[in-house]
Design an enzyme around this catalytic site. Structure first.
Site, short mmCIF file in Angstrom:
data_model
loop_
_atom_site.label_atom_id
_atom_site.label_comp_id
_atom_site.label_asym_id
_atom_site.label_seq_id
_atom_site.Cartn_x
_atom_site.Cartn_y
_atom_site.Cartn_z
N ARG A 139 56.28 30.79 61.61
CA ARG A 139 55.29 29.93 61.50
C ARG A 139 54.06 30.87 61.01
O ARG A 139 54.04 32.09 61.43
CB ARG A 139 54.91 29.41 62.76
CG ARG A 139 55.81 28.14 63.07
CD ARG A 139 55.51 27.49 64.41
NE ARG A 139 56.74 26.70 64.85
CZ ARG A 139 56.79 25.46 64.29
NH1 ARG A 139 55.72 25.00 63.74
NH2 ARG A 139 57.96 25.01 64.79
N LEU A 165 50.01 31.85 60.88
CA LEU A 165 49.11 31.94 61.84
C LEU A 165 47.71 31.58 61.09
O LEU A 165 47.65 31.93 60.12
CB LEU A 165 48.87 33.10 62.60
CG LEU A 165 50.11 33.54 63.40
CD1 LEU A 165 49.95 34.95 64.03
CD2 LEU A 165 50.44 32.35 64.63
N ASN A 168 53.19 42.30 61.78
CA ASN A 168 54.42 41.40 61.38
C ASN A 168 55.63 42.40 60.60
O ASN A 168 55.01 43.40 60.15
CB ASN A 168 54.13 40.27 60.46
CG ASN A 168 55.13 39.56 60.16
OD1 ASN A 168 56.18 39.26 60.66
ND2 ASN A 168 55.34 39.39 58.56
N HIS A 208 58.46 42.32 57.86
CA HIS A 208 58.80 41.47 56.81
C HIS A 208 60.12 42.14 56.15
O HIS A 208 59.96 43.36 55.99
CB HIS A 208 57.86 41.17 55.80
CG HIS A 208 58.34 40.16 54.63
ND1 HIS A 208 58.39 38.75 54.74
CD2 HIS A 208 58.56 40.64 53.54
CE1 HIS A 208 58.88 38.55 53.81
NE2 HIS A 208 59.16 39.39 52.84
N ASP A 255 46.98 39.01 57.81
CA ASP A 255 45.80 38.35 57.33
C ASP A 255 46.01 36.80 57.14
O ASP A 255 47.07 36.34 57.33
CB ASP A 255 44.98 39.08 56.24
CG ASP A 255 45.86 39.07 55.00
OD1 ASP A 255 46.92 38.48 54.85
OD2 ASP A 255 45.68 39.68 54.13
N GLY A 282 46.69 35.28 54.43
CA GLY A 282 47.52 35.12 53.16
C GLY A 282 49.17 35.17 54.03
O GLY A 282 49.18 35.24 55.03
N ASP A 325 52.14 37.26 54.17
CA ASP A 325 52.87 38.56 54.26
C ASP A 325 51.94 39.48 53.12
O ASP A 325 52.44 40.38 52.33
CB ASP A 325 54.17 38.36 53.53
CG ASP A 325 55.24 37.73 54.23
OD1 ASP A 325 55.08 37.66 55.63
OD2 ASP A 325 55.99 36.73 53.89
C1 GAR Z 1 63.86 39.99 60.71
O1 GAR Z 1 64.60 40.25 59.57
C2 GAR Z 1 62.17 39.71 60.06
O2 GAR Z 1 62.18 40.64 59.09
C3 GAR Z 1 62.39 38.33 59.39
O3 GAR Z 1 63.08 37.45 60.34
C4 GAR Z 1 63.99 38.35 61.05
C5 GAR Z 1 64.23 38.19 62.54
O4 GAR Z 1 65.25 38.63 62.92
N1 GAR Z 1 61.10 37.80 59.35
C6 GAR Z 1 60.72 37.28 58.57
O5 GAR Z 1 61.23 36.71 57.54
C7 GAR Z 1 59.15 36.64 58.49
N2 GAR Z 1 58.68 36.21 57.17
P1 GAR Z 1 65.13 39.01 64.77
O6 GAR Z 1 64.93 37.78 65.30
O7 GAR Z 1 66.87 39.49 64.80
O8 GAR Z 1 64.40 40.20 64.95
#
Ligand code: GAR
Length: 206
Positions: A98, A100, A114, A116, A148, A150, A152
């Protein structure tokens, strides 16, 4: 933030929780001078909650409210309150799906990070590994960044590259990126916990 005590982490996740496990286990092993104090999820049966409870770390599902992609105003207040009550100094997003918004960002200004699954600024947003595969890049990876307002788009703390192989599927590429994530996230949280980082413009130094 005190110089001597472990940095207090609040971890937010919606899924499997493998990045949480990497960070929490690095803390437990003493490699990261931080303490996961609270894990919150918007998904009732998310794997991350089970991983936290197995490690005796307080974990709660808090309903996100009426929206699909963000917390509604009422829910947001509850999430902020829980994290503040637990004395959280750094909010660590680990697969939290989600966005923020203002009140949350203000409550933890400059203290939300975060991970990514791409080399930002390429491929922000959902299923970044699939975006990379479809685009045809030969190298992708993962990025840890400050959050921030935006998508990512905050200052980059650390990145790790991963090759894209000819036979890759979306799944095999995401799996390889996740292995890199599990190395990168603890290293970045360790740097944050050492409290020596500073930001010059968009550049994160230290
Ligand atoms: C991870 O690959 C993370 O980079 C991605 O979700 C996965 C969570 O895996 N996050 C995003 O895409 C956020 N935009 P996990 O629950 O096994 O840590």
């Amino acid at each position: 933030m005190s110089e001597t005590t472990p940095l207090r982490l609040g971890i937010l996740g919606s899924g499997r929780g493998s990045n949480f496990v990497a960070v929490a286990d690095a803390c437990a092993a003493g490699a990261v001078k931080a303490q996961p104090c609270l894990v919150l999820s918007d998904v009732e049966n998310a794997g991350i909650l089970g991983h936290a409870r197995t490690r005796q770390i307080p974990a709660r599902h808090i309903p996100p409210g009426k929206f699909r992609t963000r917390l509604d105003d009422e829910a947001e207040q509850v999430w902020i309150h829980e994290l503040q009550q637990a004395g959280v100094e750094l909010v660590v997003l680990a697969g939290f799906m989600r966005v923020l918004k203002g009140n949350f960002l203000n409550a933890f200004a400059g203290r939300i990070v975060n991970i990514h699954p791409s080399l930002l600024p390429s491929f922000p947003g959902l299923e970044a590994w699939k975006q990379a595969l479809d685009y045809g890049v030969k190298v992708t990876g993962c990025t840890v960044h400050f959050v921030d307002s935006g998508i990512d788009s905050g200052p980059i703390i650390g990145q790790q590259s991963v090759p894209v192989l000819d036979g890759d599927t979306a799944e095999s590429l995401h799996e390889r990126i996740q292995l890199a994530e599990h190395e990168l996230y603890p290293l970045c949280v360790a740097r944050l916990a050492s409290r020596s980082m500073r930001i010059q413009g968009r550049r994160v130094i230290g």
